[in-house]
Design an enzyme around this catalytic site. Sequence first.
Site, PDB file in Angstrom:
ATOM      1  N   THR A 230      40.078  21.772  91.843  1.00 22.12           N
ATOM      2  CA  THR A 230      40.670  20.975  90.758  1.00 22.12           C
ATOM      3  C   THR A 230      39.578  20.065  90.193  1.00 22.12           C
ATOM      4  O   THR A 230      38.457  20.066  90.708  1.00 22.12           O
ATOM      5  CB  THR A 230      41.830  20.101  91.267  1.00 22.12           C
ATOM      6  OG1 THR A 230      41.282  19.026  92.038  1.00 22.12           O
ATOM      7  CG2 THR A 230      42.804  20.881  92.123  1.00 22.12           C
ATOM      8  N   CYS A 231      39.918  19.274  89.185  1.00 23.60           N
ATOM      9  CA  CYS A 231      38.856  18.436  88.612  1.00 23.60           C
ATOM     10  C   CYS A 231      38.410  17.335  89.580  1.00 23.60           C
ATOM     11  O   CYS A 231      37.314  16.820  89.466  1.00 23.60           O
ATOM     12  CB  CYS A 231      39.296  17.851  87.283  1.00 23.60           C
ATOM     13  SG  CYS A 231      40.860  17.004  87.378  1.00 23.60           S
TER      14      CYS A 231
ATOM     15  N   ARG B   7      38.692  17.658  93.127  1.00 21.22           N
ATOM     16  CA  ARG B   7      38.322  18.128  94.463  1.00 21.22           C
ATOM     17  C   ARG B   7      38.103  19.632  94.515  1.00 21.22           C
ATOM     18  O   ARG B   7      38.699  20.390  93.741  1.00 21.22           O
ATOM     19  CB  ARG B   7      39.375  17.724  95.498  1.00 21.22           C
ATOM     20  CG  ARG B   7      40.703  18.428  95.367  1.00 21.22           C
ATOM     21  CD  ARG B   7      41.654  18.042  96.487  1.00 21.22           C
ATOM     22  NE  ARG B   7      42.045  16.636  96.381  1.00 21.22           N
ATOM     23  CZ  ARG B   7      41.863  15.737  97.338  1.00 21.22           C
ATOM     24  NH1 ARG B   7      41.320  16.101  98.483  1.00 21.22           N
ATOM     25  NH2 ARG B   7      42.245  14.499  97.170  1.00 21.22           N
TER      26      ARG B   7
ATOM     27  N   GLN C  70      50.962  15.920  91.276  1.00 19.33           N
ATOM     28  CA  GLN C  70      50.311  17.103  90.690  1.00 19.33           C
ATOM     29  C   GLN C  70      49.603  17.967  91.733  1.00 19.33           C
ATOM     30  O   GLN C  70      49.629  19.188  91.663  1.00 19.33           O
ATOM     31  CB  GLN C  70      49.255  16.705  89.638  1.00 19.33           C
ATOM     32  CG  GLN C  70      49.825  16.152  88.367  1.00 19.33           C
ATOM     33  CD  GLN C  70      50.009  14.650  88.460  1.00 19.33           C
ATOM     34  OE1 GLN C  70      50.077  14.088  89.559  1.00 19.33           O
ATOM     35  NE2 GLN C  70      50.114  13.998  87.325  1.00 19.33           N
TER      36      GLN C  70
ATOM     37  N   GLY D 283      49.301   0.943  64.334  1.00 11.86           N
ATOM     38  CA  GLY D 283      47.928   1.251  64.724  1.00 11.86           C
ATOM     39  C   GLY D 283      47.992   2.562  65.487  1.00 11.86           C
ATOM     40  O   GLY D 283      49.074   3.002  65.883  1.00 11.86           O
TER      41      GLY D 283
ATOM     42  N   GLY E 197      45.773   3.846  68.319  1.00 16.39           N
ATOM     43  CA  GLY E 197      44.784   3.989  69.396  1.00 16.39           C
ATOM     44  C   GLY E 197      45.163   5.153  70.304  1.00 16.39           C
ATOM     45  O   GLY E 197      46.287   5.651  70.269  1.00 16.39           O
ATOM     46  N   GLU E 198      44.170   5.550  71.133  1.00 18.15           N
ATOM     47  CA  GLU E 198      44.381   6.702  72.012  1.00 18.15           C
ATOM     48  C   GLU E 198      45.487   6.451  73.031  1.00 18.15           C
ATOM     49  O   GLU E 198      46.334   7.289  73.298  1.00 18.15           O
ATOM     50  CB  GLU E 198      43.065   6.973  72.734  1.00 18.15           C
ATOM     51  CG  GLU E 198      42.853   8.429  73.063  1.00 18.15           C
ATOM     52  CD  GLU E 198      41.463   8.628  73.632  1.00 18.15           C
ATOM     53  OE1 GLU E 198      41.384   8.797  74.839  1.00 18.15           O
ATOM     54  OE2 GLU E 198      40.473   8.576  72.868  1.00 18.15           O
ATOM     55  N   MET E 199      45.479   5.204  73.581  1.00 19.34           N
ATOM     56  CA  MET E 199      46.463   4.873  74.618  1.00 19.34           C
ATOM     57  C   MET E 199      47.871   4.812  74.020  1.00 19.34           C
ATOM     58  O   MET E 199      48.851   5.202  74.667  1.00 19.34           O
ATOM     59  CB  MET E 199      46.098   3.520  75.206  1.00 19.34           C
ATOM     60  CG  MET E 199      46.462   3.405  76.644  1.00 19.34           C
ATOM     61  SD  MET E 199      45.465   2.124  77.336  1.00 19.34           S
ATOM     62  CE  MET E 199      46.582   1.475  78.499  1.00 19.34           C
ATOM     63  N   ALA E 200      47.946   4.320  72.788  1.00 17.96           N
ATOM     64  CA  ALA E 200      49.246   4.257  72.113  1.00 17.96           C
ATOM     65  C   ALA E 200      49.784   5.665  71.904  1.00 17.96           C
ATOM     66  O   ALA E 200      50.975   5.920  72.085  1.00 17.96           O
ATOM     67  CB  ALA E 200      49.102   3.556  70.780  1.00 17.96           C
TER      68      ALA E 200
END
Lengths: 275, 439
Positions: free
Chosen positions: B48-49, B51, B114, B187, B189-192
């Site tokens: 996985t990314c 491990r 996950q 706005g 933003g990426e997090m929004a």
Amino acid sequence: MSLFELFQYVTIALYLAGTTFFFIGSLKSNKLLGKLGNLSAIGGFALHTLDLLLAVTLYRGTVLSGGYFYFSLLGWSFILVYFGLWWKLRSTFFALTASPLALLLFLVSLASQGLKVTLPTHLAGLFIGLHIGTIFVSIALMAMAAGAGVAFLYLNNKIKTKANLTGMEKEMPSLNTFDNVNHWSIIIGFPLYTLSLASGFLWARAAFSKMFSWDPKEIVTLVVWFLFAFVFHQRIMVGWRGKKPAIMVIIVFVITMISLWGINFFVPTHHSFKA
Amino acid sequence: MDHNIYLIGLNHRSAGVDVRERYALTNVEEFEDGLLEFGVREVMALSTCNRVEILVVCSPGITQTNILEYWAKRCCGSVSELEPNTYCHESLNAVKHLFRVACSLDSMIVGEPQILGQLKDSYRKAVDAGAARVIINRMLHKAFFVAKRVRTETSIASSAVSISYAAVELAKKIFGELQGQRAMLVGAGEMAELAATHLLNSGVEKISIANRTYSRAEGLAECMGGSAVPFENLYDHLVDADIIISSTGAHHAVISAKEMKKVIKKRKFRPMFFIDIAVPRDIDPDVNGLDNVYLYDIDDLKDVVEENKSQREDEAVKANSIVEFETLSFGNWINSLDLQPTIVDLFNRSESVAQQELAKTLKRLGEVDAKTHKALETMAMSIGKKLLHEPVAFLKRRTEEEGKADEFVDLARRMFNLDNETIPADAHCGRKKNSNPEN
């Protein structure tokens, strides 16, 4: 022990078990205990109904003048209204208000076997049925709205102050659900309360030849009606939601309880209970 | 026991992202095939990314260094670079590590589920490739069981530990179900965007986007299936929004408490939930003082997340003791794979069944004399022993002749349920679909 008494003891046991299951189930966020609480409440309610029917059938002449009947019927109304809410919302949370109050009122009803209610000789059939039936259901609705109001204020404060929600708080219904319970309790409860007052005044007119006699019970009931009318108006017309109607209904319910326990027992009124 | 279990791997703690990238396994099936050809008995690789882990069951002739060399060669790297970035667990420590991974106790965010899905995928591939046999099969089934037990018996994954998930949880606490609610991004933003995606996935009906650059709002609205609204008319559009996520780059508040008072009145006091993830903040903190308006900024949400994380750590202590217990239980099973303990267990089982049936028969017969009692007992024991004679001889023969001790001993243990396991109702679901037998 008569069959009558046996019914009553089993009813108490079932209401007590239900209350315990509901409280522990909520604290531990355990749905199974909630289901057991519902089963106990259904059993208790069935026996309670039977008990009331037997009382009305066997003591038709005297049942209306006994304190036992009124307290028992009020407790029964709490559970009835809770079942209505459960059917609508599938949440056992509101049993936390209904179940202990029903248990308490049923116990009080048994302790009030000797209490007598002064009744006018003129019972005016339809009016007494309407007056008693509507007032009790509207008080039960008021109690549900007050319970939901307390829960709303608690959860609202937690969310406003950004406190982390843990355990039971996570399982509580949403603020919106509490507000909806408040809304429907007021929308249904206020017309019922009004109908109860109207039928009460009409009954008084038939019994005492005057509708209003400045009786302390009548005065407090009118105060409650005005407060109830105010919150009803604010919800419908102004669109009040959340905190304000929650606080108002708690106040209305508290005054109603003071009226029931204080005025009926300690103040001379034509609603008084006498030993 | 003539086999070794190794778990060799690297993860976000032991290696940097560049090393993790270089030694990630792009074709797990080929890697497993290669190791089987190399001589290991069983293998399962997880990549996985965060491990890469290789679980092998091999004969004592193969060492950890051999595995590392093979791995380094496959990834065109060197053992000298790979080795310092890896960890190696042996025997029951390998089992314990696998259980911890399955329960997400070894993850970057403890309790995130996950990894269990990724582990199931890797296991399926290993089964399909015929690389997972008796021991890895059993180990993975046990790992899934342990993960389920941990999730049931602890509340390790019950609280939100990401900002956007915490926001969704709070929204649910205010509105109940999110179906029918309307969200607005102020706005972009990426997090929004991430928080908005979470809200949409949780049932939010409609999303609108207000951005100073209208074309950017339009682009994003198209992506998210929402609508763009002009930033200048922000307050008019706020009347229709229930959940507002704000992340503009403005240096001062773009939403004031005074204006919000009017907005909330126009909305007839329907609740509003503001999530302000901009720094500096976009929304006047006094907004939170208005009735039916709830305002959370990035620090408030971080606090919720941190507190939940610390609760998870507490739950992880309980989870670790479950892992310890189940590792020991797995160790008992491994030890029983030698033929001799299994033969002893078989005879014990047969004797106990005979004793039970004898007791029932004697109860039905009532009073019997000592001679009859003895005769019945001898008969019951003899039947049990004689019935086992052929299976035991078969086991001895097969294990000596074909060197398949693990497989047949495990089969016998399962057939006679010598490990007293409760078999779940769905234990064999999907077996018909899979042409590769587990054993």
